[in-house]
Write a protein that holds these residues in place. Structure first.
Motif, PDB file in Angstrom:
ATOM      1  N   PRO A 157      92.252  50.746  30.822  1.00 50.13           N
ATOM      2  CA  PRO A 157      92.202  51.068  32.227  1.00 50.13           C
ATOM      3  C   PRO A 157      93.312  51.722  32.755  1.00 50.13           C
ATOM      4  N   ARG A 158      94.299  52.076  32.291  1.00 55.43           N
ATOM      5  CA  ARG A 158      95.328  53.257  32.725  1.00 55.43           C
ATOM      6  C   ARG A 158      94.928  54.595  32.757  1.00 55.43           C
ATOM      7  N   PHE A 159      93.499  54.878  32.294  1.00 61.20           N
ATOM      8  CA  PHE A 159      93.140  56.082  32.279  1.00 61.20           C
ATOM      9  C   PHE A 159      91.627  56.189  32.470  1.00 61.20           C
ATOM     10  N   MET A 160      90.837  55.017  32.570  1.00 59.28           N
ATOM     11  CA  MET A 160      89.608  55.068  32.332  1.00 59.28           C
ATOM     12  C   MET A 160      89.260  54.488  33.820  1.00 59.28           C
ATOM     13  N   GLY A 161      88.483  55.297  34.698  1.00 58.30           N
ATOM     14  CA  GLY A 161      87.960  54.929  36.072  1.00 58.30           C
ATOM     15  C   GLY A 161      86.982  53.771  36.016  1.00 58.30           C
ATOM     16  N   GLY A 162      87.147  52.754  36.683  1.00 58.25           N
ATOM     17  CA  GLY A 162      86.113  51.688  36.905  1.00 58.25           C
ATOM     18  C   GLY A 162      86.244  50.716  35.656  1.00 58.25           C
ATOM     19  N   VAL A 163      87.014  50.778  34.633  1.00 63.45           N
ATOM     20  CA  VAL A 163      87.447  49.876  33.717  1.00 63.45           C
ATOM     21  C   VAL A 163      88.523  48.906  34.279  1.00 63.45           C
ATOM     22  N   GLN A 164      88.096  47.652  34.388  1.00 60.52           N
ATOM     23  CA  GLN A 164      89.006  46.660  34.847  1.00 60.52           C
ATOM     24  C   GLN A 164      90.091  46.173  33.870  1.00 60.52           C
ATOM     25  N   SER A 165      89.242  45.722  32.624  1.00 60.72           N
ATOM     26  CA  SER A 165      90.019  45.247  31.537  1.00 60.72           C
ATOM     27  C   SER A 165      89.253  45.243  30.352  1.00 60.72           C
ATOM     28  N   VAL A 166      90.239  45.504  29.349  1.00 66.36           N
ATOM     29  CA  VAL A 166      89.526  45.372  27.798  1.00 66.36           C
ATOM     30  C   VAL A 166      90.503  44.467  27.136  1.00 66.36           C
ATOM     31  N   THR A 167      89.912  43.158  26.551  1.00 70.78           N
ATOM     32  CA  THR A 167      90.838  42.399  25.885  1.00 70.78           C
ATOM     33  C   THR A 167      90.132  42.421  24.162  1.00 70.78           C
ATOM     34  N   GLN A 168      91.322  42.470  23.412  1.00 75.39           N
ATOM     35  CA  GLN A 168      91.161  42.581  22.175  1.00 75.39           C
ATOM     36  C   GLN A 168      90.872  41.114  21.440  1.00 75.39           C
ATOM     37  N   LEU A 169      89.606  40.924  21.118  1.00 73.11           N
ATOM     38  CA  LEU A 169      89.576  39.637  20.482  1.00 73.11           C
ATOM     39  C   LEU A 169      89.841  39.416  19.013  1.00 73.11           C
ATOM     40  N   GLY A 170      89.920  40.566  18.470  1.00 74.74           N
ATOM     41  CA  GLY A 170      89.912  40.639  17.017  1.00 74.74           C
ATOM     42  C   GLY A 170      90.151  42.193  16.774  1.00 74.74           C
ATOM     43  N   ASP A 171      90.404  42.169  15.235  1.00 80.62           N
ATOM     44  CA  ASP A 171      90.395  43.585  14.823  1.00 80.62           C
ATOM     45  C   ASP A 171      89.261  44.243  15.207  1.00 80.62           C
ATOM     46  N   ASP A 172      88.004  43.573  15.187  1.00 82.86           N
ATOM     47  CA  ASP A 172      86.775  44.457  15.206  1.00 82.86           C
ATOM     48  C   ASP A 172      86.050  44.004  16.512  1.00 82.86           C
ATOM     49  N   ARG A 173      86.674  43.224  17.460  1.00 81.81           N
ATOM     50  CA  ARG A 173      85.868  42.776  18.719  1.00 81.81           C
ATOM     51  C   ARG A 173      86.546  42.875  19.871  1.00 81.81           C
ATOM     52  N   LEU A 174      85.925  43.216  21.035  1.00 77.39           N
ATOM     53  CA  LEU A 174      86.383  43.897  22.170  1.00 77.39           C
ATOM     54  C   LEU A 174      85.582  43.159  23.398  1.00 77.39           C
ATOM     55  N   ARG A 175      86.325  42.526  24.533  1.00 75.26           N
ATOM     56  CA  ARG A 175      85.696  42.129  25.618  1.00 75.26           C
ATOM     57  C   ARG A 175      86.012  43.093  26.752  1.00 75.26           C
ATOM     58  N   TRP A 176      85.009  43.766  27.470  1.00 73.60           N
ATOM     59  CA  TRP A 176      85.028  44.799  28.423  1.00 73.60           C
ATOM     60  C   TRP A 176      84.798  44.041  29.947  1.00 73.60           C
ATOM     61  N   VAL A 177      85.513  44.549  30.798  1.00 73.38           N
ATOM     62  CA  VAL A 177      85.092  44.218  32.398  1.00 73.38           C
ATOM     63  C   VAL A 177      85.161  45.648  33.092  1.00 73.38           C
ATOM     64  N   ALA A 178      83.988  46.095  33.555  1.00 67.79           N
ATOM     65  CA  ALA A 178      84.282  47.323  34.216  1.00 67.79           C
ATOM     66  C   ALA A 178      83.066  47.315  35.432  1.00 67.79           C
ATOM     67  N   GLU A 179      83.287  48.375  36.394  1.00 68.20           N
ATOM     68  CA  GLU A 179      82.628  48.403  37.409  1.00 68.20           C
ATOM     69  C   GLU A 179      82.127  50.075  37.633  1.00 68.20           C
ATOM     70  N   ILE A 180      80.852  50.393  37.444  1.00 66.75           N
ATOM     71  CA  ILE A 180      80.589  51.724  37.379  1.00 66.75           C
ATOM     72  C   ILE A 180      79.288  51.832  38.139  1.00 66.75           C
ATOM     73  N   ALA A 181      79.298  52.845  38.950  1.00 70.99           N
ATOM     74  CA  ALA A 181      78.140  53.034  40.026  1.00 70.99           C
ATOM     75  C   ALA A 181      77.890  51.928  41.018  1.00 70.99           C
ATOM     76  N   GLY A 182      79.092  51.218  41.299  1.00 72.92           N
ATOM     77  CA  GLY A 182      78.629  50.018  41.950  1.00 72.92           C
ATOM     78  C   GLY A 182      78.292  49.016  41.573  1.00 72.92           C
ATOM     79  N   VAL A 183      77.904  48.807  40.272  1.00 75.58           N
ATOM     80  CA  VAL A 183      77.492  47.587  39.422  1.00 75.58           C
ATOM     81  C   VAL A 183      78.714  47.185  38.436  1.00 75.58           C
ATOM     82  N   LYS A 184      78.874  45.930  38.381  1.00 80.99           N
ATOM     83  CA  LYS A 184      79.774  45.169  37.701  1.00 80.99           C
ATOM     84  C   LYS A 184      79.330  44.877  36.516  1.00 80.99           C
ATOM     85  N   ARG A 185      79.813  45.059  35.241  1.00 85.98           N
ATOM     86  CA  ARG A 185      79.488  44.828  34.042  1.00 85.98           C
ATOM     87  C   ARG A 185      80.220  44.120  33.319  1.00 85.98           C
TER      88      ARG A 185
END
Length: 256
Positions: free
Chosen positions: A29-57
């Motif tokens: 989120p420090r350099f990616m626009g629209g990315v609100q958070s990235v949570t590392q769930l493990g060495d190979d798993r990530l959870r993303w929250v982003a808002e791009i083009a007005g759509v939250k994903r």
């Protein structure tokens, strides 16, 4: 239908520095626009929250292959359908080429309009430019993970077929209606307005082709004639109130 994005940037830091910074997913989120958070769930798993083009994903992704100083490849496992890879090429002289390959499946009218306008491509390009500015200003990575995931698996650059597990979640990743106009910008808002305006104009044109119908006026009914053998009902009319008259013919009320 899916969309593919290919963007590259040249950063003036050694490949290990560029790669180490990229492994700090929670700093995105420090350099990616629209990315609100990235949570590392493990060495190979990530959870993303982003808002791009007005759509939250919101989505989860699995790292399919991670090779030190060379590559990070991923695919979504639920939520927004996307997959791709980031590769790092050592150009020597303290320079690194960072290349992003991304494939995603836009969902719904808003995302498809944004896709047609190249919103995601523009965002990806700007994100890489911000990554370049971020790492060059710092001169070093904020952290590093030097482990590897399925190194040598040779998965190449994953496409959306690798994110098939996320396709059943289409439409469930969340939506931010209030940010639609702001996220898509004036062009998308204008496109949406044009669609609505055209539909309204069509309805107005249809209405204009119909001649207005004058309202019907009720004709007074003739009085009912009495039926033979019957007599008309007698209506009692109360007597009209009159003022008393004095013996001399004058009105007493006038003398008050």
């Amino acid at each position: 239908m899916t969309t593919k994005v290919e963007e590259s940037v040249l950063v003036n830091v050694p490949v290990s520095v560029a790669y180490n910074q990229w492994t700090q997913f929670e700093d995105f989120p420090r350099f990616m626009g629209g990315v609100q958070s990235v949570t590392q769930l493990g060495d190979d798993r990530l959870r993303w929250v982003a808002e791009i083009a007005g759509v939250k994903r919101e989505w989860e992704a699995r790292i399919l292959e991670q090779v030190r100083d060379a590559k990070v490849a991923w695919a979504a496992t639920e939520g927004a359908t996307n997959a791709g890879a980031v590769t790092f090429e050592d150009l020597g002289g303290g320079q690194t080429s960072v290349h992003l390959s991304l494939e995603y499946a836009p969902e719904g009218l808003v995302e498809k309009v944004g896709d047609a306008l190249g919103v995601v491509e523009g965002r990806a390009k700007k994100d890489l430019e911000r990554f370049k500015a971020f790492i060059e200003d710092e001169g070093y990575a904020t952290g590093a993970w030097r482990g590897e995931v399925n190194a040598g698996a040779g998965v190449g650059t994953p496409g959306v077929e690798a994110a098939a597990a996320s396709e059943g979640d289409r439409g469930k990743a969340g939506f931010s209606g209030k940010a639609v106009a702001a996220g898509l910008g004036a062009a998308a808002a204008g496109a949406a307005a044009a669609v609505v305006g055209a539909a309204k104009a069509g309805r107005d044109a249809d209405a204009a082709e119909v001649d207005p119908v004058a309202p019907a006026t009720a004709e007074p009914l003739p009085p009912a004639e009495p039926v033979a053998g019957e007599t008309a009902p007698v209506v009692d009319v109360p007597p009209t109130r009159t003022a008393p008259v004095a013996d001399d013919g004058t009105d007493p009320a006038a003398q008050i």
